[in-house]
Design an enzyme around this catalytic site. Sequence first.
Site, PDB file in Angstrom:
ATOM      1  N   GLY A  85       0.819  -1.203   0.000  1.00 50.53           N
ATOM      2  CA  GLY A  85       0.000   0.000   0.000  1.00 50.53           C
ATOM      3  C   GLY A  85       0.855   1.255   0.000  1.00 50.53           C
ATOM      4  N   SER A 125      10.849   0.730  -4.729  1.00 48.89           N
ATOM      5  CA  SER A 125      10.480   1.096  -6.100  1.00 48.89           C
ATOM      6  C   SER A 125      11.712   1.266  -6.967  1.00 48.89           C
ATOM      7  CB  SER A 125       9.693   2.411  -6.106  1.00 48.89           C
ATOM      8  OG  SER A 125       9.427   2.841  -7.431  1.00 48.89           O
ATOM      9  N   TYR A 152       7.658  10.738  -5.251  1.00 50.34           N
ATOM     10  CA  TYR A 152       7.244   9.356  -4.967  1.00 50.34           C
ATOM     11  C   TYR A 152       8.482   8.479  -4.756  1.00 50.34           C
ATOM     12  CZ  TYR A 152       6.273   4.517  -6.140  1.00 50.34           C
ATOM     13  OH  TYR A 152       6.254   3.135  -6.138  1.00 50.34           O
ATOM     14  N   LYS A 188      -6.461   2.545 -12.186  1.00 49.96           N
ATOM     15  CA  LYS A 188      -5.341   3.458 -12.006  1.00 49.96           C
ATOM     16  C   LYS A 188      -5.391   4.684 -12.911  1.00 49.96           C
ATOM     17  CE  LYS A 188      -1.252   1.502 -11.605  1.00 49.96           C
ATOM     18  NZ  LYS A 188      -0.701   1.993 -10.323  1.00 49.96           N
ATOM     19  N   LYS A 197      -3.990   1.236 -21.689  1.00 46.09           N
ATOM     20  CA  LYS A 197      -4.400   2.430 -22.434  1.00 46.09           C
ATOM     21  C   LYS A 197      -4.524   2.151 -23.927  1.00 46.09           C
ATOM     22  CE  LYS A 197      -2.113   5.694 -19.287  1.00 46.09           C
ATOM     23  NZ  LYS A 197      -1.026   6.696 -19.155  1.00 46.09           N
ATOM     24  N   ARG A 225      12.146  -0.104 -21.783  1.00 38.94           N
ATOM     25  CA  ARG A 225      11.670  -0.395 -20.430  1.00 38.94           C
ATOM     26  C   ARG A 225      11.785  -1.890 -20.159  1.00 38.94           C
ATOM     27  NH1 ARG A 225      11.650   4.249 -20.153  1.00 38.94           N
ATOM     28  NH2 ARG A 225      10.106   5.742 -19.378  1.00 38.94           N
TER      29      ARG A 225
END
Length: 334
Positions: A85, A125, A152, A188, A197, A225
């Site tokens: 979370g 992350s 973030y 999201k 998308k 990526r």
Amino acid sequence: MPANALSGRILVTGGAGFIGSALVWALNSRGLEDIVVCDVLHSDEKWRNLVPLRYADYVEGPVLRSRLAQSPAAFGKFSAVFHLGACSSTTERDASYLIDNNTAFTRELAGWALASGARFVYASSAATYGDGAQGMDDKDPAIERLRPLNMYGYSKHLFDLHARRLGWLDRIVGVKYFNVFGPNEEHKGDMRSVVSKANLQIRESGEIRLFKSGDPRYVDGGQMRDFLYVKDAVEMTLHFAEKGSAAGGLFNLGSGEANTWLTLARAIFGALGREPRIEFIDMPEALRAKYQYYTKADISKLRASGYDRAITPLADAVADYVGNYLVPGKRLGD
């Protein structure tokens, strides 16, 4: 079950979200249902991710935080805590909120889990690596050299530093997810993957829109990526709890391969049985200084920890996601 398999009560924070709900689904597939799911549902549609899943209890994040502060045994004895979370928006600008939600709350939960004897696995992350100029090596202990590009990433980095300073990283695991995509991410919005998308874009216009490159080293669509399917991501995450106390520290979780956006786009068109049509658009000014042109996870440390599962090839992962979830509108567990 094998001797090192999970058992007992399990806490999953962020359990209604993308990776969290996928992790609950993977736990269910192992026959585990004594799960406490924690999240903050707000008014979006992520609650729908929970509908097909089996778990013992649901609690809102602030309630969990306050009740554990008052009584560490408020929710019973846990064998494992998966703390996924967080506010994961890379464009969130409220630094105070991110420090409290992503850094301070993680400190509190980690301290509680360690004191109670629960295995603690948390989401750090890949954003902590910034532009990658200092490398993306999870084996290098000099993490203070890292320079995240957004608040973030910095909020995640601060806890990594805190955990190392206190010596916690020998006993807990922080996982650094690279570009994860797959079922259960629809809530999201703009933060969902390009696969999600693009599925909508192709249905509406027959084409995909990708950002132009602003770096002469990369052609338009040639930015790279490390794309990781969510089903692989949760297996990697569960591995660290199933290993018991054998593994500790920070670990990259990725495919170990760098693919271009063009490769991804062609895989999406292929999954939909269409010929590729790609339009390149200007990158928003706000993203240009913070954009990563190349990411690739070195997963040798993950492999050395005993994770030996094959990783789903990108084209196969896209085909599964598009064909079995996006097109029929299903979630994991449906």
